[in-house]
Write a protein that holds these residues in place. Structure first.
Motif, PDB file in Angstrom:
ATOM      1  N   VAL A   6       0.851  -1.194   0.000  1.00 46.01           N
ATOM      2  CA  VAL A   6       0.000   0.000   0.000  1.00 46.01           C
ATOM      3  C   VAL A   6       0.884   1.240   0.000  1.00 46.01           C
ATOM      4  CG1 VAL A   6      -1.891  -1.146   1.246  1.00 46.01           C
ATOM      5  CG2 VAL A   6      -0.102   0.053   2.539  1.00 46.01           C
ATOM      6  N   GLU A   7       0.271   2.381  -0.185  1.00 45.00           N
ATOM      7  CA  GLU A   7       1.000   3.644  -0.108  1.00 45.00           C
ATOM      8  C   GLU A   7       0.701   4.308   1.228  1.00 45.00           C
ATOM      9  OE1 GLU A   7       1.802   7.804  -2.582  1.00 45.00           O
ATOM     10  OE2 GLU A   7       0.177   6.451  -3.192  1.00 45.00           O
ATOM     11  N   ASN A   8       1.719   4.429   2.073  1.00 46.29           N
ATOM     12  CA  ASN A   8       1.590   5.124   3.344  1.00 46.29           C
ATOM     13  C   ASN A   8       2.983   5.552   3.803  1.00 46.29           C
ATOM     14  OD1 ASN A   8       2.865   2.921   4.594  1.00 46.29           O
ATOM     15  ND2 ASN A   8       0.963   1.992   5.270  1.00 46.29           N
ATOM     16  N   PRO A   9       3.100   6.293   4.906  1.00 41.94           N
ATOM     17  CA  PRO A   9       4.417   6.786   5.316  1.00 41.94           C
ATOM     18  C   PRO A   9       5.459   5.692   5.544  1.00 41.94           C
ATOM     19  CG  PRO A   9       2.702   8.022   6.445  1.00 41.94           C
ATOM     20  CD  PRO A   9       2.015   6.901   5.717  1.00 41.94           C
ATOM     21  N   ILE A  10       5.053   4.550   6.111  1.00 44.06           N
ATOM     22  CA  ILE A  10       6.017   3.473   6.339  1.00 44.06           C
ATOM     23  C   ILE A  10       6.523   2.915   5.019  1.00 44.06           C
ATOM     24  CG2 ILE A  10       6.298   1.126   7.230  1.00 44.06           C
ATOM     25  CD1 ILE A  10       4.472   1.877   9.528  1.00 44.06           C
ATOM     26  N   MET A  11       5.606   2.671   4.082  1.00 43.09           N
ATOM     27  CA  MET A  11       6.003   2.154   2.776  1.00 43.09           C
ATOM     28  C   MET A  11       6.884   3.156   2.033  1.00 43.09           C
ATOM     29  SD  MET A  11       4.894  -0.922   2.262  1.00 43.09           S
ATOM     30  CE  MET A  11       4.055  -1.942   3.471  1.00 43.09           C
ATOM     31  N   ASN A  12       6.622   4.422   2.231  1.00 44.98           N
ATOM     32  CA  ASN A  12       7.448   5.451   1.584  1.00 44.98           C
ATOM     33  C   ASN A  12       8.880   5.423   2.098  1.00 44.98           C
ATOM     34  OD1 ASN A  12       5.459   6.383  -0.113  1.00 44.98           O
ATOM     35  ND2 ASN A  12       4.830   8.060   1.228  1.00 44.98           N
ATOM     36  N   LYS A  13       9.064   4.990   3.346  1.00 47.30           N
ATOM     37  CA  LYS A  13      10.425   4.851   3.873  1.00 47.30           C
ATOM     38  C   LYS A  13      11.161   3.720   3.161  1.00 47.30           C
ATOM     39  CE  LYS A  13      10.944   5.126   8.396  1.00 47.30           C
ATOM     40  NZ  LYS A  13      10.669   4.799   9.820  1.00 47.30           N
ATOM     41  N   SER A  16      15.449   4.850 -13.533  1.00 48.74           N
ATOM     42  CA  SER A  16      15.746   3.424 -13.636  1.00 48.74           C
ATOM     43  C   SER A  16      15.122   2.616 -12.506  1.00 48.74           C
ATOM     44  CB  SER A  16      17.264   3.195 -13.631  1.00 48.74           C
ATOM     45  OG  SER A  16      17.863   3.791 -14.761  1.00 48.74           O
ATOM     46  N   VAL A  17      14.362   3.281 -11.640  1.00 46.34           N
ATOM     47  CA  VAL A  17      13.692   2.608 -10.526  1.00 46.34           C
ATOM     48  C   VAL A  17      12.183   2.777 -10.693  1.00 46.34           C
ATOM     49  CG1 VAL A  17      13.461   2.407  -8.027  1.00 46.34           C
ATOM     50  CG2 VAL A  17      15.651   3.141  -9.020  1.00 46.34           C
ATOM     51  N   LYS A  18      11.472   1.662 -10.833  1.00 45.83           N
ATOM     52  CA  LYS A  18      10.027   1.708 -11.005  1.00 45.83           C
ATOM     53  C   LYS A  18       9.356   1.118  -9.778  1.00 45.83           C
ATOM     54  CE  LYS A  18       6.453   0.571 -14.442  1.00 45.83           C
ATOM     55  NZ  LYS A  18       6.208   1.975 -14.835  1.00 45.83           N
ATOM     56  N   TRP A  19       8.265   1.734  -9.326  1.00 46.56           N
ATOM     57  CA  TRP A  19       7.557   1.209  -8.173  1.00 46.56           C
ATOM     58  C   TRP A  19       6.062   1.115  -8.452  1.00 46.56           C
ATOM     59  CZ3 TRP A  19       9.905   5.961  -8.367  1.00 46.56           C
ATOM     60  CH2 TRP A  19       9.108   7.097  -8.198  1.00 46.56           C
ATOM     61  N   GLY A  20       5.395   0.247  -7.697  1.00 50.04           N
ATOM     62  CA  GLY A  20       3.964   0.059  -7.855  1.00 50.04           C
ATOM     63  C   GLY A  20       3.358  -0.477  -6.569  1.00 50.04           C
ATOM     64  N   TYR A  21       2.032  -0.244  -6.412  1.00 46.72           N
ATOM     65  CA  TYR A  21       1.323  -0.656  -5.203  1.00 46.72           C
ATOM     66  C   TYR A  21       0.284  -1.719  -5.535  1.00 46.72           C
ATOM     67  CZ  TYR A  21       3.411   3.692  -3.566  1.00 46.72           C
ATOM     68  OH  TYR A  21       4.302   4.687  -3.262  1.00 46.72           O
ATOM     69  N   ILE A  22       0.087  -2.642  -4.603  1.00 41.34           N
ATOM     70  CA  ILE A  22      -0.846  -3.735  -4.822  1.00 41.34           C
ATOM     71  C   ILE A  22      -2.279  -3.306  -4.560  1.00 41.34           C
ATOM     72  CG2 ILE A  22      -1.540  -6.015  -3.959  1.00 41.34           C
ATOM     73  CD1 ILE A  22       1.443  -6.586  -3.490  1.00 41.34           C
ATOM     74  N   GLY A  23      -2.504  -2.507  -3.527  1.00 40.39           N
ATOM     75  CA  GLY A  23      -3.867  -2.095  -3.189  1.00 40.39           C
ATOM     76  C   GLY A  23      -3.879  -0.945  -2.215  1.00 40.39           C
ATOM     77  N   ALA A  24      -5.006  -0.813  -1.482  1.00 41.54           N
ATOM     78  CA  ALA A  24      -5.150   0.323  -0.581  1.00 41.54           C
ATOM     79  C   ALA A  24      -5.475  -0.085   0.850  1.00 41.54           C
ATOM     80  CB  ALA A  24      -6.243   1.259  -1.105  1.00 41.54           C
ATOM     81  N   GLY A  25      -5.748  -1.341   1.105  1.00 39.87           N
ATOM     82  CA  GLY A  25      -6.116  -1.792   2.443  1.00 39.87           C
ATOM     83  C   GLY A  25      -5.349  -3.026   2.848  1.00 39.87           C
ATOM     84  N   PRO A  26      -5.741  -3.636   3.984  1.00 35.82           N
ATOM     85  CA  PRO A  26      -5.004  -4.795   4.503  1.00 35.82           C
ATOM     86  C   PRO A  26      -5.004  -5.992   3.572  1.00 35.82           C
ATOM     87  CG  PRO A  26      -7.047  -4.466   5.711  1.00 35.82           C
ATOM     88  CD  PRO A  26      -6.846  -3.249   4.875  1.00 35.82           C
TER      89      PRO A  26
END
Length: 270
Positions: free
Chosen positions: A168-175, A193-203
């Motif tokens: 998910v996207e949140n402050p911890i994941m941003n670290k 050269s660095v690509k990122w992506g998120y799986i979802g928004a909740g648990p």
């Protein structure tokens, strides 16, 4: 911001990632005189105790504690986010002297329930609950270990492209993201050269290997040949996709090498 965290981690070359739940159990108080056993409650994440992440590490710690300390343990694996507060409350009524909550989704639940049970001690992993005397938080410097594996990815990639899949996207994941990007740049990769992506928004994003594999394949198609997964049980899908593509993966929280020897380069341990 990600940029500030990246700057902060540039000079960090050491990671420490061992947290002892056992020490917390011992420190709280003496075992009840009536049974000679100290009752501990542990609430795992909604991904379950076999999530290849925090909950699994906590389960291993509890198993060790059972062998070396006079404790009784109540373990609960809540099915959904709405069950968290009820789970913490039920363990508090058990009665448990210490209640351990695994994951930042427990923050609100621990904050509310701990005030209702001032004689119970609470330990929350990966979530910050301050100003409540009977609560302690176990926090980490995720950007440090992520910096190291980012550098490993940057040196290992043959295509000069690396990826990171986050639950998910949140402050911890941003670290995690900040440290990984910074490490990769330190190893000589360009910012694009660095690509990122998120799986979802909740648990649920932490327990969806199919979606994890889907996000990973997007990065593999883009050209990444090393992918860091920060997604608990969903990370098995990321590792599987990397293995199918002949790419490399990097695990998180606990050692993932056994899941795919030859595919998993290393893991960022906590």
């Amino acid at each position: 911001t990600i940029e500030k965290l990246c700057m902060k981690t540039n000079d960090i070359l050491v990671i420490t990632g061992l947290v002892s739940v056992l020490a917390s159990v011992t420190a709280c108080s003496s075992p009840p005189a009536s049974t000679g056993k100290y009752r501990v409650g542990i609430a795992y994440s909604t991904a379950g105790k076999h999530d290849n992440s925090y909950s699994q590490s906590a389960a291993l710690g509890i198993d060790l504690a059972k062998k070396s300390r006079a404790i009784d343990v109540n373990e609960v694996e809540p099915a959904q986010l709405s069950d968290l507060e009820a789970t913490v409350a039920a363990l508090s009524r058990a009665p448990c002297k210490l209640v351990i909550a695994i994951g930042f989704y427990y923050i609100d639940a621990v904050r509310r329930v701990s005030k209702e049970f001032p004689d119970v001690k609470y330990l929350i992993v990966d979530g910050e609950v301050g100003d409540i005397p009977n609560v302690r938080s176990v926090l980490f410097k995720e950007e440090q270990g992520s910096y190291l594996v980012g550098a490993i990815a940057g040196f290992k990639t043959a295509k000069k492209k690396v990826g990171i899949v986050l639950a998910v996207e949140n402050p911890i994941m941003n670290k995690f993201l900040a440290g990984y990007r910074c490490g990769a740049l330190t190893a000589g990769l360009r910012e694009d050269s660095v690509k990122w992506g998120y799986i979802g928004a909740g648990p649920d994003a932490f327990n969806d290997p199919l979606k994890g594999a889907e996000v990973a394949r997007t990065q593999l198609t883009w050209g990444a040949d090393v992918i860091f997964q920060v997604a608990a049980a969903s990370g098995t899908g990321v590792i599987g996709a990397a293995k199918e593509a002949g790419a490399f993966a990097i695990g998180v929280d606990s050692d993932k090498i056994a899941l795919a020897p030859g595919t998993v380069l290393t893991s960022m341990l906590k």
